[in-house]
Scaffold this active site. Sequence first.
Site, PDB file in Angstrom:
ATOM      1  N   ARG A  97       0.873  -1.186   0.000  1.00  0.00           N
ATOM      2  CA  ARG A  97       0.000   0.000   0.000  1.00  0.00           C
ATOM      3  C   ARG A  97       0.908   1.234   0.000  1.00  0.00           C
ATOM      4  NH1 ARG A  97      -5.127  -1.797   0.642  1.00  0.00           N
ATOM      5  NH2 ARG A  97      -5.451  -3.673   1.901  1.00  0.00           N
ATOM      6  N   HIS A 143       2.271  -9.982  -0.283  1.00  0.00           N
ATOM      7  CA  HIS A 143       1.862  -9.306   0.948  1.00  0.00           C
ATOM      8  C   HIS A 143       3.048  -9.056   1.868  1.00  0.00           C
ATOM      9  CE1 HIS A 143      -0.387  -9.228   4.946  1.00  0.00           C
ATOM     10  NE2 HIS A 143      -1.000  -8.296   4.240  1.00  0.00           N
ATOM     11  N   HIS A 191      -1.350  -4.900  14.590  1.00  0.00           N
ATOM     12  CA  HIS A 191      -1.102  -5.434  13.250  1.00  0.00           C
ATOM     13  C   HIS A 191       0.129  -6.345  13.187  1.00  0.00           C
ATOM     14  CE1 HIS A 191      -0.231  -4.909   8.800  1.00  0.00           C
ATOM     15  NE2 HIS A 191      -1.517  -5.177   8.789  1.00  0.00           N
TER      16      HIS A 191
END
Length: 677
Positions: A360, A420, A581
Amino acid sequence: MKEMALKHRDHNWLFFNERVLLEAQCQDTPLLERLKFLAIFSSNLDEYFKVRISQLRQLKKVDKSLRKKLDLKGNKTLKSILELIAEQQTVFGKTLSAIVEELKTEQVFIHTDNTLSQNQLQFIDTYFDKEVAKHCEQIALDNPSKIKDGQLYFVCQNEDEKLHLLKIPSNEVGRFVSLPGEGHHYMFIDDVIRLKSASLSLMPVQQLYAIKLSRDAELYLDDDYTDMDLVDKIYQSLGQRKSGQPTRLLYDATMPTTLVSQLKELLQLGKVDMVKGGKYHNLSDFFSFPAPKDKPHLVYDQRPPLPHFALSSSNDIFKTIAEKDQIVHFPYQDFKVIEKFIQQAANDLKVTTIKMSLYRIAKESALTDALLTALKNGKKVLLFVEAQARFDEQNNIKWGRIFEEHGATVLYSVPNIKVHSKIALVERAVTEGPKRYVYIGTGNFNAKTAKIYSDHGLFTAHKKITKELAQVFQVLERTLIIPKSKRLMISPFNTRNKFLELIQQEIRFAKAGKTAKITAKMNSLEDRKMIKAIQDASEAGVSVRLIVRGFCRLVPKAEHELKPNEKPIYITSIIDRYLEHGRIYLFHNGGDEQMFIGSADWMTRNLDRRIEVLTPILDPTIFTELKDILTLQLNDTVKARVLDAEDNNHKVKSNRNNIRSQYAIYDYLKEKYHANS
C-alpha cells in the site's frame, strides 16, 4: 471421525467489529475518540458489505444442485448475518446518542434544525447560498447506475410520484459545518440541506429521506492474463466499484413503505438487501469531526513517536545495521528510520541496487521521493507493486507507472498470488565484495498508517538471512522458481510446513513430560490445518496462548471439556488506540526458544496463496525486547477481551494491577532508551 468444530468466519468477523463498538461505549475513552471508534465500526461494516456480502450474493449464481452438494447456504447465512448487523446497528444508534448528549456537557453541540439560534440560522442561509447549493446536484432516478457506491443522497418524490435524488455533497464541502455561538457548535451538512431544501424547489424537508448504496467491490477478473494485461485490466475494472452489483441499500427507517418498495423494485434488490438505518449514513465521516483546540481531554493524550536509540541518530545507517541487528516498533518509534534507510541508499555512492515490495503506497511520501532520488542518481531500483491490494489498486498502479517512467524496473502481481510481504533489500559494493542490508517487517511501507498501526520491523545484514531474502526477490523477478530457505519462512513455499514442524516439536516435548508452550499473536486465525494442529498440541499438554485481533475460527474448550493432561487454549483480543497489526510467533522449543515475526497470519491465503516472509529473531537482545513487549500484551487487563466459544467479548478478569499494553509498551521503550533524555 467427528468433524472439527469451527466458528463461522463471517459471523465471527461481526463479533470482531462488535469489539470496536464496545470501545465506542467505553467511558474511559475520550469522547471524540469514541466517535472515531464509531467511524471505524461504520467503515469496517461498509467494506464488509462490499466484499463479504458480495461474495455471498455470488453464491446465487452457482447451480442449485452444486450449492447443495458443497453445502453452500448463501441465503441462510446472509439472513443470519443481517440479523446480527441489525442488533449491532441498534447499539450503534444508542451509543451515538449517548455520546452526543455527553458532548453537550463539554459545550460541544451537534445541532439539528430545531435547536438553532437566530444567529445560527442566518449563518446557515449565507453559508448554504455561497458554499453548498452549487454542489446539490438533483438527479431523476430512472436508472440504478446513477446511484454511485457510497455516495450520500436524499431521495424524494415529485408531484407525479417520480423518484428523484439529491446529492449530499459531503466530499465537496465536508460533512460537518461549524456554526457561530458560545462553545463549539456543529451541524451535519445533511441537516443544513434539509433546512434549506425549499430553496432548491424540492418537496418539504420531512419528505427527504437519506439513502446510501453499497456496491460489489470485487473485480472478477479473467484468469488468462500476463503481467501487463493484469495491470491494465485492474485499472480499467476499477470503475466497477461505482457500477457494480448493489449489495445493500441503507435507508432512513422513517421512509414510507411505498417509497421503500419503489426503490427495491427499481434497483432490483431482494428483501435482505434493504437495510433500515438511521437519519445519517456514512458515519465513518466522524474521522473528520473537528476537535476543539481548547478541549485536549476530548482526544487521546499526545504520545509522539520516540526516536530510535541507534538508527535515528546514526550518521551511517548501514554501519549501524552491520554492527548489530536493529528492531523498530511502530507507532511507538519514528517511521522516519525507514525513510532514512532508503534516503541514505539513494545517495550512498556504494549502493548499487534497491529492491522493495510495496503493498500500500502512500499518495505522497518521503519514501517515494527517496526512490525517485535513487533513480536520478543512477541506482538500479526494482519494485514489486501489488496491483491487487484491495481499494489501493489505483494509487499503487499510478505510482508503479511513475517509477517506470523514471527508470525503475516495476513488477506487478502474478495470477492468483498477492505479494503481501513487507521487505526491502539494499546492495552495496564494498571492498570485500557485495554487501546486503535488508528490512523485514509486519506492516506496510506507509508513513501514514505507521502512526496508527502497531507493527515491528527487523533490519539486518546477517549473511544467511540476506541471501535468502535475495532469493525472494529472484522469485518475484521470475529468475527463480523455488527459494532454498532454511531460516526464513517464505509463503507459499515453506511457511505452513515450518509452522507445523514447530508445533509438532512442542507436542513431542509435551509427550516427553517436558515444558511445552506456543505463544502467538496475529490478526486472524482461520486455516483449518493450523487450527487442528493447535488443538492437537493442546490435547497433548502444550500450553497455548494466542492474541488474535480480528476473527478467530478456533473454538476453545471450556474447562469441563478438557481431557486428562489437556491444556486449555486461551485467546484474547486487544482493541485500543492503535490497530494491532504485528505478527509474533514464539515456540518454547525445550527451553531454546524460537521466535519469528513477519507478514503472515494463520490464514489459508497467507500460507498458500500469497508471497509472505517471516524472519527468525536471532539477536538475543532483540529477542528479549520483543518477548517483553509480547508479555505486556499477554498481560493486558484493560483493553483485552477473551475470545471464548460463545463470542461474548468479555473483558479479561484479573486481580493483577491494570496493564494497558499499548501504553505500557510506549513507557517500556521510553524508560529503556530515553530515561535520561
